[in-house]
Structure formats: structure tokens, C-alpha cells
Design a protein around this motif. Structure first.
Motif, mmCIF file in Angstrom:
data_model
loop_
_atom_site.group_PDB
_atom_site.id
_atom_site.type_symbol
_atom_site.label_atom_id
_atom_site.label_comp_id
_atom_site.label_asym_id
_atom_site.label_seq_id
_atom_site.Cartn_x
_atom_site.Cartn_y
_atom_site.Cartn_z
ATOM 1 N N GLU A 134 2.920 63.321 72.225
ATOM 2 C CA GLU A 134 4.231 62.757 72.562
ATOM 3 C C GLU A 134 5.361 63.652 72.062
ATOM 4 O O GLU A 134 6.394 63.778 72.725
ATOM 5 C CB GLU A 134 4.368 61.352 71.976
ATOM 6 C CG GLU A 134 5.571 60.605 72.531
ATOM 7 C CD GLU A 134 5.504 59.113 72.288
ATOM 8 O OE1 GLU A 134 6.402 58.404 72.757
ATOM 9 O OE2 GLU A 134 4.542 58.654 71.626
ATOM 10 N N THR A 135 5.180 64.291 70.909
ATOM 11 C CA THR A 135 6.209 65.209 70.412
ATOM 12 C C THR A 135 6.456 66.323 71.419
ATOM 13 O O THR A 135 7.607 66.619 71.775
ATOM 14 C CB THR A 135 5.786 65.814 69.057
ATOM 15 O OG1 THR A 135 5.678 64.763 68.084
ATOM 16 C CG2 THR A 135 6.813 66.837 68.573
ATOM 17 N N ILE A 136 5.392 66.960 71.886
ATOM 18 C CA ILE A 136 5.522 68.057 72.841
ATOM 19 C C ILE A 136 6.076 67.556 74.168
ATOM 20 O O ILE A 136 6.943 68.201 74.792
ATOM 21 C CB ILE A 136 4.170 68.763 73.048
ATOM 22 C CG1 ILE A 136 3.698 69.422 71.741
ATOM 23 C CG2 ILE A 136 4.268 69.791 74.165
ATOM 24 C CD1 ILE A 136 4.613 70.512 71.201
ATOM 25 N N GLU A 137 5.609 66.388 74.620
ATOM 26 C CA GLU A 137 6.086 65.848 75.898
ATOM 27 C C GLU A 137 7.584 65.558 75.858
ATOM 28 O O GLU A 137 8.308 65.838 76.829
ATOM 29 C CB GLU A 137 5.315 64.579 76.247
ATOM 30 C CG GLU A 137 3.880 64.844 76.696
ATOM 31 C CD GLU A 137 3.105 63.558 76.948
ATOM 32 O OE1 GLU A 137 3.616 62.467 76.595
ATOM 33 O OE2 GLU A 137 1.990 63.649 77.499
ATOM 34 N N LEU A 138 8.071 65.004 74.751
ATOM 35 C CA LEU A 138 9.504 64.703 74.644
ATOM 36 C C LEU A 138 10.335 65.972 74.579
ATOM 37 O O LEU A 138 11.435 66.032 75.140
ATOM 38 C CB LEU A 138 9.764 63.813 73.423
ATOM 39 C CG LEU A 138 9.303 62.367 73.559
ATOM 40 C CD1 LEU A 138 9.401 61.626 72.229
ATOM 41 C CD2 LEU A 138 10.129 61.633 74.628
ATOM 42 N N LEU A 139 9.819 66.986 73.911
ATOM 43 C CA LEU A 139 10.531 68.258 73.881
ATOM 44 C C LEU A 139 10.610 68.848 75.286
ATOM 45 O O LEU A 139 11.675 69.303 75.726
ATOM 46 C CB LEU A 139 9.833 69.234 72.938
ATOM 47 C CG LEU A 139 9.965 68.928 71.445
ATOM 48 C CD1 LEU A 139 9.082 69.868 70.624
ATOM 49 C CD2 LEU A 139 11.419 69.041 70.990
ATOM 50 N N LYS A 140 9.512 68.841 76.005
ATOM 51 C CA LYS A 140 9.512 69.381 77.365
ATOM 52 C C LYS A 140 10.472 68.613 78.269
ATOM 53 O O LYS A 140 11.141 69.197 79.134
ATOM 54 C CB LYS A 140 8.105 69.328 77.955
ATOM 55 C CG LYS A 140 7.135 70.347 77.373
ATOM 56 C CD LYS A 140 5.759 70.215 78.013
ATOM 57 C CE LYS A 140 4.803 71.280 77.506
ATOM 58 N NZ LYS A 140 3.444 71.143 78.096
ATOM 59 N N ALA A 141 10.554 67.309 78.056
ATOM 60 C CA ALA A 141 11.369 66.468 78.930
ATOM 61 C C ALA A 141 12.859 66.586 78.653
ATOM 62 O O ALA A 141 13.674 66.429 79.572
ATOM 63 C CB ALA A 141 10.935 65.002 78.792
#
Length: 263
Positions: A134-141
Motif C-alpha cells: 500500500e505504501t508503494i501504491e499510494l506513492l505511485k498514485a
């Protein structure tokens, strides 16, 4: 020369005189700069006052994911983080190990911090635990092009480190890397590109070996550097020079006292 890229000088529980002595000890060991990291916007003014006399201390502004009882609005965070003294946004992020019950609040706070970093052009300082995907996904988003940051006190796996590096982030290693139980993290320390590495103490917590179990302090970043250098088969000097250069590249608003002296 070394840099402690993440410490909490306002949490050392020291008198002003004792704090001066602690920083002098670190300077004698070759530590030239300190980034004092905020965990609460409410406490930010007091933190700034604590370190105001020290030209070699920079500050960040943000709300730690485990301090969501002190969460603030995007507007309040932006106003505080726009202070000229602030060189970074955070620490922010997600911690589902200690506080999964505040997940929704953590996520919104994290997004707000990313937006503030985008708006101010200042890098993010991210705390992440048990929230890799989720950390990586939120950064990408939510990251804007050019917004960078660091995963501080990194304790996750190589795959997450590589995913963060692909986003333009740095990986910061603390005294945890010296622990006997940190075999996986030691492999990460050997594998990641040196040009994407920072070192820190996260003091007053997580003192490295041989001080484990004692209060941590910025001067102990030297032990972190020595341990990683030995892991990688390079000199401590080379490790120090690379991580110090990385620090000023990422936190470009932090002023090297050496640069000031030579100007």
C-alpha cells in the motif's frame, strides 16, 4: 564527514546544555549535519525552538503515522510545512504493525503529506511498517513528477527497496542493520546502489551495536556507517562521502556548514 539524516533531537530528554554536549560529541566524531524530524505538527514550533541555535541542524515538518491523534488538515500541514526552515515533509507513512486500527486516518494523512510535498517541492520522509504494497501504491498514485523522498529506518525487503528506488526514492539505514537478527536487512544494505543510500540514527531509539539497549544519539551514526561499509567491502570514508553527498542531493534546502564556511 557523516550526516545523521534522521534524528529526534527534541526527544532526547536532555537539557539545552546536555544537547549541546551531545551534538559536540557527534561533531568530534565527524558528523557535520543533523536532520531533526518532526512527528507532530503541534510540536513543530517547540522542536524548532529546541534546535534554533544550531546552524548544522535542519528540520522537517509532519505527522508520524502513530501520532494520528494529532492529525491535522491538509491546509494546516501545508501552512506549517511552507516555513522556510523546513527542508522536508514528514515523517509520514503507514504503520499497520502497531496501529492498524487507524488505517483510514493514516492513509488520508499520508496522501495529504504527499500532496504537500508536491506543492512545496520538498522531499518526503516515510515511515513504513507492515504496509509494503500500500505504501508503494499510494506513492505511485499521488506523487507528482520530480517529488522525491526517503524510506527511513528501512526494515523491509529488497523488493520494496527496489520499488522505492524506481520511484526516485532513497533508502535510509539505521542501527537496526547492526543487529544479529537483521540478516535480511543486511542483504538489502549490500544490494542497494550506494548512490541511493542514506544513514541515520533515529535517536533516541534503536542504538546500534555495541550500544544496543542504551539511549541512542547522533554520534552513533558512525557505527552504522562502519558496519555497512564492512558489509559492502568498502572503506568507511567512501561510505560516509557517498551518503553525505546523497543527503545534500535529496535535501537540497539543508545547508552544509562546510559550504557556508568556504563561501
Amino acid at each position: 564527514m557523516f550526516v545523521d539524516s534522521h534524528c529526534h533531537l527534541d526527544r532526547l530528554d536532555k537539557s539545552p546544555e546536555a544537547l549541546r554536549e551531545t551534538l559536540d560529541f557527534a561533531r568530534r566524531r565527524g558528523v557535520e549535519h543533523f536532520l531533526c524530524v518532526s512527528v507532530s505538527v503541534n510540536d513543530y514550533p517547540m522542536m524548532v525552538e529546541t534546535v534554533a541555535e544550531f546552524d548544522d541542524v535542519s528540520v522537517s515538518c509532519g505527522v508520524h503515522p502513530l501520532h494520528q491523534d494529532e492529525a491535522c488538515s491538509y491546509e494546516a500541514l501545508l501552512a506549517a510545512a511552507s516555513d522556510d526552515k523546513v527542508v522536508a515533509i514528514g515523517e509520514t507513512g503507514l504503520d499497520y504493525y502497531y496501529s492498524a486500527d487507524t488505517r483510514e486516518v493514516q492513509v488520508q494523512s499520508f496522501i495529504d503529506h504527499i500532496r504537500v510535498a508536491n506543492e512545496t517541492g520538498k522531499p518526503l520522509i516515510i515511515h513504513t511498517r507492515d504496509a509494503r504494497q500500500e505504501t508503494i501504491e499510494l506513492l505511485k498514485a499521488h506523487l507528482a513528477p520530480g517529488t522525491q523522498g526517503v524510506l527511513h529506518c528501512f526494515t523491509e525487503d529488497l523488493a520494496m527497496a527496489e520499488a522505492a528506488i524506481e520511484l526516485g526514492f532513497y533508502i535510509s539505514l539505521s542501527g537496526i542493520v547492526t543487529f544479529k537478527s537483521a540478516a535480511e536487512l543486511q542483504e538489502v544494505a549490500k544490494a542497494i546502489p550506494l548512490e541511493r543510500m542514506l544513514i541515520e540514527t533515529d535517536s533516541p531509539w534503536l542504538a546500534p551495536v555495541p550500544y544496543r539497549g542504551k539511549p541512542n544519539q547522533p554520534g552513533y551514526v558512525v557505527e552504522v556507517a562502519e558496519f555497512i561499509a564492512n558489509l559492502r567491502g568498502i572503506s568507511t570514508k567512501a561510505l560516509a562521502e557517498a551518503t553525505t553527498a546523497n543527503f545534500y542531493r535529496l535535501f537540497s534546502l539543508a545547508t552544509s556548514t562546510e559550504k557556508v564556511a568556504s563561501a
